[in-house]
Design an enzyme around this catalytic site. Structure first.
Site, PDB file in Angstrom:
ATOM      1  CG  LEU A 138      -1.911  -1.224   1.293  1.00  0.00           C
ATOM      2  CD1 LEU A 138      -2.955  -0.918   2.549  1.00  0.00           C
ATOM      3  CD2 LEU A 138      -2.784  -1.248  -0.118  1.00  0.00           C
ATOM      4  CG  HIS A 189      -2.371  -8.921 -12.249  1.00  0.00           C
ATOM      5  ND1 HIS A 189      -2.323 -10.071 -11.358  1.00  0.00           N
ATOM      6  CD2 HIS A 189      -3.302  -8.273 -11.668  1.00  0.00           C
ATOM      7  CE1 HIS A 189      -2.961 -10.058 -10.381  1.00  0.00           C
ATOM      8  NE2 HIS A 189      -3.720  -8.842 -10.424  1.00  0.00           N
ATOM      9  CE  LYS A 268     -11.118  -5.804  -8.804  1.00  0.00           C
ATOM     10  NZ  LYS A 268     -10.387  -6.172  -9.790  1.00  0.00           N
ATOM     11  NE  ARG A 322     -11.548  -1.830  -7.504  1.00  0.00           N
ATOM     12  CZ  ARG A 322     -11.525  -0.742  -8.347  1.00  0.00           C
ATOM     13  NH1 ARG A 322     -12.278   0.079  -8.079  1.00  0.00           N
ATOM     14  NH2 ARG A 322     -10.334  -0.369  -9.019  1.00  0.00           N
TER      15      ARG A 322
END
Length: 589
Positions: A138, A189, A268, A322
């Site tokens: 993060l 990715h 996710k 999200r």
């Protein structure tokens, strides 16, 4: 693990007919055995019944498939008669145990104990993959949330753990078997990760190791790159299949790792669980439940991953999670300004090299990183050479901070200010009323010209004092609803897929799925300049038809009445209050 050819007989190009020393090695390594060699082993175990061996040969089971014994057991149960199954499994279990010694087990705080396939172990134990240990997941958010110290290495391992559950679930619901395609997906990715993966394989001489596990490099490397960066074939028309690694009938394989169709993928699911755990934020999405209610169905002549109809609301919770993480953590106003001052996270991540500002911009031309052939690169150009890029991690923050070079003094001072918490001051947040705006220097120029028209402050604000941060937040597909891209199936009717719109789920779901947030910061620490800039900010919002700042009526009460739309009251604010029940009803009769 199963081979990329599935459980059917492998193509001729995958067959291995070796002699000499290599063949001797194969006899010692069950992982390299083909179906015929496994049949010989069954015969040595007293299971040489011709009819059994014939059925076993037709199954196409190879030695590499023994790495995933549960999946292999399902195929053997189909091939063997009930009386034969236990004997065959007992014989093959000894070989499986030999191969299990090559696996590793990670103890993860989110998923518990995770078994890692031997081929992944070889990939993980490389400098390129170990680099992920030194890149925080993060970035600058760690300066705001002290628990957010986890890194991309952990996230990659965790994504693999969830993938194994998806693999098993889909395999168990498909009669034709499921390819164990995700073994190499664990690189991040993003675009530069394609180059990094190629560099990882070539520099560590892993091509032969991959072939030992029955991968066909020509097609499987394309498949892996497509998992990382999307379709490679840019010439494909809208009506043709854009992927080259796998044919259209196996298109569901592209929906597991980095789902470009609707954004529902294991990446996710892991970062929701992991980030919420480390941030101390409640995770309202339950991926374990969803795993039990997915399957591969056929729709419009293509196999896709579908979800039970009753899980539609759970998927909305997923995308709301999200959005919540972006609002409360990823796009936190303090975390963002720290990344503006020293965007380490942006510079070491693939695809963000051009966003180097402030501290790194000051250090860029003086900081050299040695790449291949001894060539030196700057921070902003390291991504051009993967050997140099491997050395670019979050460690550069401390290296600059503790350096003694005079040329780096300006960069060091910015980093010291971050440590002393002398950050740029937050002026406020607003949103465009109508059309979105683009981030450019004209925003700062227009801000400097937005001197309040009523009771203007004595201080003049300069464009260089201002930072305008434009943030786009959505459900992952810009202004589209990602649930519209999901196919559902109903109980007892899995052969027929349907779509479900938001009105069929609930009437209180969001109707818009994207928003633009504009935040403004002031570099100048002078209190008088800061107070003047707050008033400039309110006037700037009026001039540009932005929403009213939350503290607008406090910092500039003389300005907010100038914009009529800001002063509309809610209908219920001027209603005559209704009498209470005690007033309406008389009990004194």
């Amino acid at each position: 693990m199963g081979s990329p050819a599935g459980w059917r007989a492998p193509p001729a190009k995958r067959a291995r007919h070796e002699s000499g020393p290599a063949a001797m090695g194969d006899r010692c390594d069950p992982r390299r055995w083909d179906t015929e060699r496994l049949c010989q082993h069954l015969s040595q175990c007293g299971l040489g019944e011709p009819d059994l061996l014939r059925r076993f040969r037709e199954s196409g089971v190879t030695g590499s498939m023994l790495l995933d014994l549960p999946a292999c057991a399902l195929e053997i149960a189909r091939v063997c008669r009930p009386a034969e199954t236990l004997k065959v499994l007992a014989c093959l279990n000894n070989l499986h145990q030999q191969l299990m010694d090559e696996k590793k087990v990670f103890n993860d705080p989110i998923h518990g104990h995770i078994e890692i396939h031997p081929l992944l172990v070889r990939i993980i134990d490389t400098p390129q993959f170990q680099r992920l240990r030194y890149i925080k997941q993060l970035g600058g958010t760690y300066f705001v949330f002290p628990g957010a110290s986890h890194n991309r290495f952990e996230h990659s391992i965790g994504s693999w753990a969830i993938f194994t559950h998806v693999r098993w679930k889909i395999y168990s619901t498909r009669s034709s078997g499921f390819e164990m395609e995700g073994r190499l997906f664990t690189v991040q990715h993003e675009n530069a990760s394609v180059k990094m993966f190629e560099h990882l394989i070539a520099s560590n001489n892993l091509e032969e190791v991959m072939e030992d596990y029955h991968l066909v490099l020509k097609e499987d490397m394309i498949f892996i790159k497509e998992q990382i960066g999307g379709p490679i074939d840019e010439t494909a028309s809208d009506n043709s299949w854009p992927y080259r690694g796998r044919p259209k009938e196996k298109g569901f394989l592209y929906e597991i790792v980095a789902n470009k169709k609707n954004g529902i993928d294991v990446d996710k699911w892991d970062y929701f669980a992991r980030d919420c755990h480390h941030l101390g934020i409640q995770n309202n999405f339950d991926y374990k439940r969803l795993l039990k209610l997915i399957r591969v169905c056929e729709t419009e002549n293509q196999k896709v991953i579908c979800t039970r109809d009753k899980e539609a609301e759970n998927l909305y919770d997923m995308f709301n999670t999200r959005h919540l993480l972006h609002r409360r953590a990823y796009q936190h106003k303090v975390g963002n300004v720290i990344e503006i001052m020293q965007p380490i996270h942006m510079s070491v991540r693939a695809g963000h090299g051009k966003r180097i500002t402030e501290a790194f911009q000051k250090a860029d031309k003086y900081w050299k990183i040695e790449g291949s052939g001894g060539r030196l690169y700057q921070i902003s150009t390291a991504m051009e050479d993967m050997e140099a890029y491997t050395k670019l991690t979050d460690n550069i923050y401390l290296e600059i901070l503790h350096s003694t070079s005079p040329e780096l003094e300006e960069a060091r001072e910015i980093l010291r200010k971050i440590q002393r918490r002398e950050l740029y001051k937050f002026l406020g947040e607003t949103r465009p009323e109508s059309k979105d705006v683009s981030k450019n220097n004209e925003l700062k120029e227009s801000f400097a010209k937005s001197k309040p028209k009523v009771n203007p402050p004595d201080v003049e604000i300069k464009a260089e004092d201002i930072i305008v941060d434009v943030i786009n937040m959505d459900y992952g597909m810009k202004d589209q609803n990602p649930i519209d891209k999901v196919r559902f199936f109903c109980k007892g009717r899995s052969y027929k897929t349907i779509t479900i719109n938001e009105d069929q789920v609930s009437r209180i779901l969001p109707k818009t799925f994207s928003e633009q947030v504009i935040r403004v910061y002031c570099r100048n620490q002078d209190p008088d300049v800061f107070l003047a800039a707050k008033q400039y900010f309110v006037q700037w919002c009026i001039d540009n038809d932005f929403t009213k700042p939350q503290d607008g009526d406090v910092v500039a009460p003389h300005l907010t009445p100038m914009k009529r739309s800001w002063n509309k009251t809610r209908n219920d604010e001027h209603k005559t209050p209704e009498r209470s029940c005690r007033q309406k009803l008389s009990f004194d009769k």
